[in-house]
Design an enzyme around this catalytic site. Structure first.
Site, mmCIF file in Angstrom:
data_model
loop_
_atom_site.group_PDB
_atom_site.id
_atom_site.type_symbol
_atom_site.label_atom_id
_atom_site.label_comp_id
_atom_site.label_asym_id
_atom_site.label_seq_id
_atom_site.Cartn_x
_atom_site.Cartn_y
_atom_site.Cartn_z
ATOM 1 N N SER A 13 0.843 -1.187 0.000
ATOM 2 C CA SER A 13 0.000 0.000 0.000
ATOM 3 C C SER A 13 0.888 1.249 0.000
ATOM 4 C CB SER A 13 -0.976 -0.038 1.182
ATOM 5 O OG SER A 13 -2.035 0.881 0.996
ATOM 6 N N ASP B 225 -8.390 -5.378 -4.496
ATOM 7 C CA ASP B 225 -7.806 -4.343 -3.644
ATOM 8 C C ASP B 225 -8.806 -3.229 -3.348
ATOM 9 O OD1 ASP B 225 -5.195 -4.355 -2.501
ATOM 10 O OD2 ASP B 225 -4.305 -4.432 -4.493
ATOM 11 N N HIS C 239 -7.818 -5.663 -0.048
ATOM 12 C CA HIS C 239 -6.635 -4.865 0.250
ATOM 13 C C HIS C 239 -6.000 -5.341 1.561
ATOM 14 C CE1 HIS C 239 -4.003 -1.493 -0.321
ATOM 15 N NE2 HIS C 239 -4.269 -0.993 0.870
#
Length: 554
Positions: A211, A336, A454
């Protein structure tokens, strides 16, 4: 007598294995001593926690060298996280003296030397995050122990400043920003200078992160300041081109912060901001909000890196020549966007009905620079397979795909293509993680179609199915083993297929012509090698949409 001799030999062997530890290690700041953890008959790992790699940073200042210490530093406890808002955003926690790192060094029968090194940067939208100790209860997600032991590599996790203290910028040289990126660079340089003392190879360092950490890795490959400091890089669900990973108008946010803390917004603003207490600056950070189709939650992640003309000299898309000799592996989770889109459209997560207007509104936000023409083109692209009566599942999956493409997949494919186009000695690898979410099933909250959400990759990369096996099945253990093998092979050789660990399928290199990628899944075999990932949607966001005329006013 023979059994006695065998017992004596085993006893001597056990005695010798217990001595496989670095003991006191000399660093540039002074000597440090960690903890040795036995992992089995012939394996152990030295763990060093809370080693400072830079001095306590000044407020909104670049990091500086640590002055060092006298005596032996007991590196047995994690340092504080960098100062940040709490989960409820009503208070702060952590500290200002937070530029520390942790190191895991695996050993066999003898003390290790010349091992590959993997340096981890955590995620958190550049607003929050940390790798210093348990995330909740006693669950420490970012322990490098399993990666170090199974892949025979040294793992380093780094603390860096986040939020206002890490990324506040006036948009000019007065307050250039990117302090969190400078922290990361200082940590990389420290590792390069000192890791040989821990048994590491300073000429074989790999950065990896997820991320905002993945985007951080991307930025570090693009900055001219890191030349020669590391050899390879892995970006998981985040690159510099992600819309949330770069701030195009940082001064607006900084002026809002200034007003909150009682500072002027003229030429005296920066001096005033630097005089404000760190906690007050953190609390003045913009709120991370729930989101809605017309105001997506991702748009509230506004404390991000900037093009400062220095660490990031110009737009990231024009800096890939700096990464031409770096091996680069990057990819995303196939859903995600689920974490974010299900907050923007709560009916997705609540198993309630979604409307066509919800999908249109989400697209309108993401294409707003191109007005009605942009919205119409995007809606036509994403609904072309719907038919006259799309099902609820079909519409919800479409909404999640839109979020995934816009926030993660398309920017990552851009980065992979740009790297492959300019690469000299650097190799490029692309992946898509598609393991179904663990939150689907009877009595669990997610729809049966939810794939890898995610941050789902983190538990597998850090070997949680091995450290907490009761929470996982055999399939998840297999997947974790696959990922650790691919990642550590890549760190060792620059090729995820070649190293000390066996892999279930050959992962082909990504080239500009064939654009191959590996779909990573617990069931994968050679049929999981794909080509031109979602190329139609990548083309839409990178070519079709930008080519549309921008309306004079929208």
């Amino acid at each position: 007598m023979e059994p006695l001799r065998i017992l004596l030999a085993v006893g001597l062997l056990l005695g010798s294995t217990s001595a496989a530890t670095l003991g006191v290690v000399q660093t540039e700041g002074g000597s440090v001593k960690g903890t040795n953890v036995r992992l089995g008959l012939l394996r152990s790992v030295d763990v060093f926690r809370g080693i400072p790699y830079a001095a306590k940073p000044g407020t909104l200042e670049k990091p500086t060298l640590h002055p060092g210490w006298t005596g032996t530093l007991k590196a047995t406890k994690f340092a504080k996280r960098c100062l940040q808002k709490s989960m409820l955003q009503t208070s702060t926690f952590g500290g200002e003296d937070c530029l520390h790192l942790n190191i895991w060094v695996p050993h066999g029968l003898y003390v290790s030397y010349n091992l590959p090194v993997m340096v981890w940067f955590y995620g958190g939208g550049f607003m929050v995050g940390g790798s210093m100790g348990p995330n909740y209860l006693n669950n420490y997600l970012y322990s490098g122990q399993e990666i170090a032991d199974r892949g025979d590599v040294i793992v380093v996790s780094v603390g860096y400043r986040v939020g206002t203290l890490g990324f506040l910028s006036s948009g000019d040289s007065q307050l250039p920003g990117n302090y969190g990126l400078w922290d990361q660079h200082a940590a990389i340089a420290w590792v390069h200078r000192n890791i040989r003392s821990f048994g590491g190879d300073p000429d074989n360092i790999t950065l990896f992160g997820e991320s905002a950490g993945g985007a951080s890795v991307s930025y570090q490959t693009l900055s001219p300041y890191n030349k020669g400091l590391f050899k390879r890089a892995i970006s998981q669900s985040g690159v510099a081109m992600c819309p949330w990973a770069i701030s195009r108008n940082p001064r607006k946010i900084t002026e809002e912060v200034a007003v909150k803390v009682g500072c002027p917004t003229d030429d005296k603003m920066v001096a005033c901001l630097k005089s404000v207490s760190a906690k007050k600056l953190v609390m003045a950070s913009p709120l991370i909000t729930q989101g809605s189709p017309d105001k997506p939650a991702v748009n509230t992640l506004v404390m991000s890196p900037v093009v400062d003309g220095d660490f990031i000299p110009e737009d990231p898309v024009r800096l890939f020549h700096n990464a031409a000799d770096i091996d680069y592996l990057a990819g995303v989770n196939n859903m995600d966007g689920h974490l974010f889109t299900s907050k923007d459209i709560p009916s997705i997560g609540k198993k309630e009905d979604i409307s066509v207007d919800d999908v249109r509104m989400l697209l309108r936000t993401y294409t707003k620079g191109k007005g009605q023409a942009g919205l119409d083109a995007a809606f036509a692209e994403y609904t072309s397979q719907w038919g006259p009566n799309p099902s609820q599942d079909q519409m919800k999956i479409t909404a999640v795909d839109i979020g995934t493409d816009y926030m993660f997949l398309v920017p990552t494919q851009m980065a992979i293509n740009l790297h492959a186009a300019v690469a000299k000695s650097g190799r490029t690898y692309s992946y898509l993680l598609s393991e179904p979410s663990l939150l689907i099933g009877p009595g669990r909250p997610f729809h049966s179609w939810v794939g890898a959400d995610h941050a789902d990759d983190l538990q597998y990369v850090f070997g949680k199915p091995f450290t907490t096996p009761k929470a996982y099945g055999d399939a998840q253990k297999d997947l974790s083993g696959f990922l650790i093998s691919f990642w550590t092979n890549f760190a060792r050789t620059g090729d995820p297929n070649v190293g000390k660990s066996k892999v279930p399928v050959t992962w082909p290199r990504f080239t500009s012509t064939d654009q191959k990628y590996l779909e990573i899944n617990s069931k994968m075999d050679r049929t999981y090698v794909g080509q031109k990932m979602r190329t139609r949607f990548v083309h839409f966001w990178t070519d079709t949409l930008p080519s549309l005329p921008s309306p004079a006013k929208y």
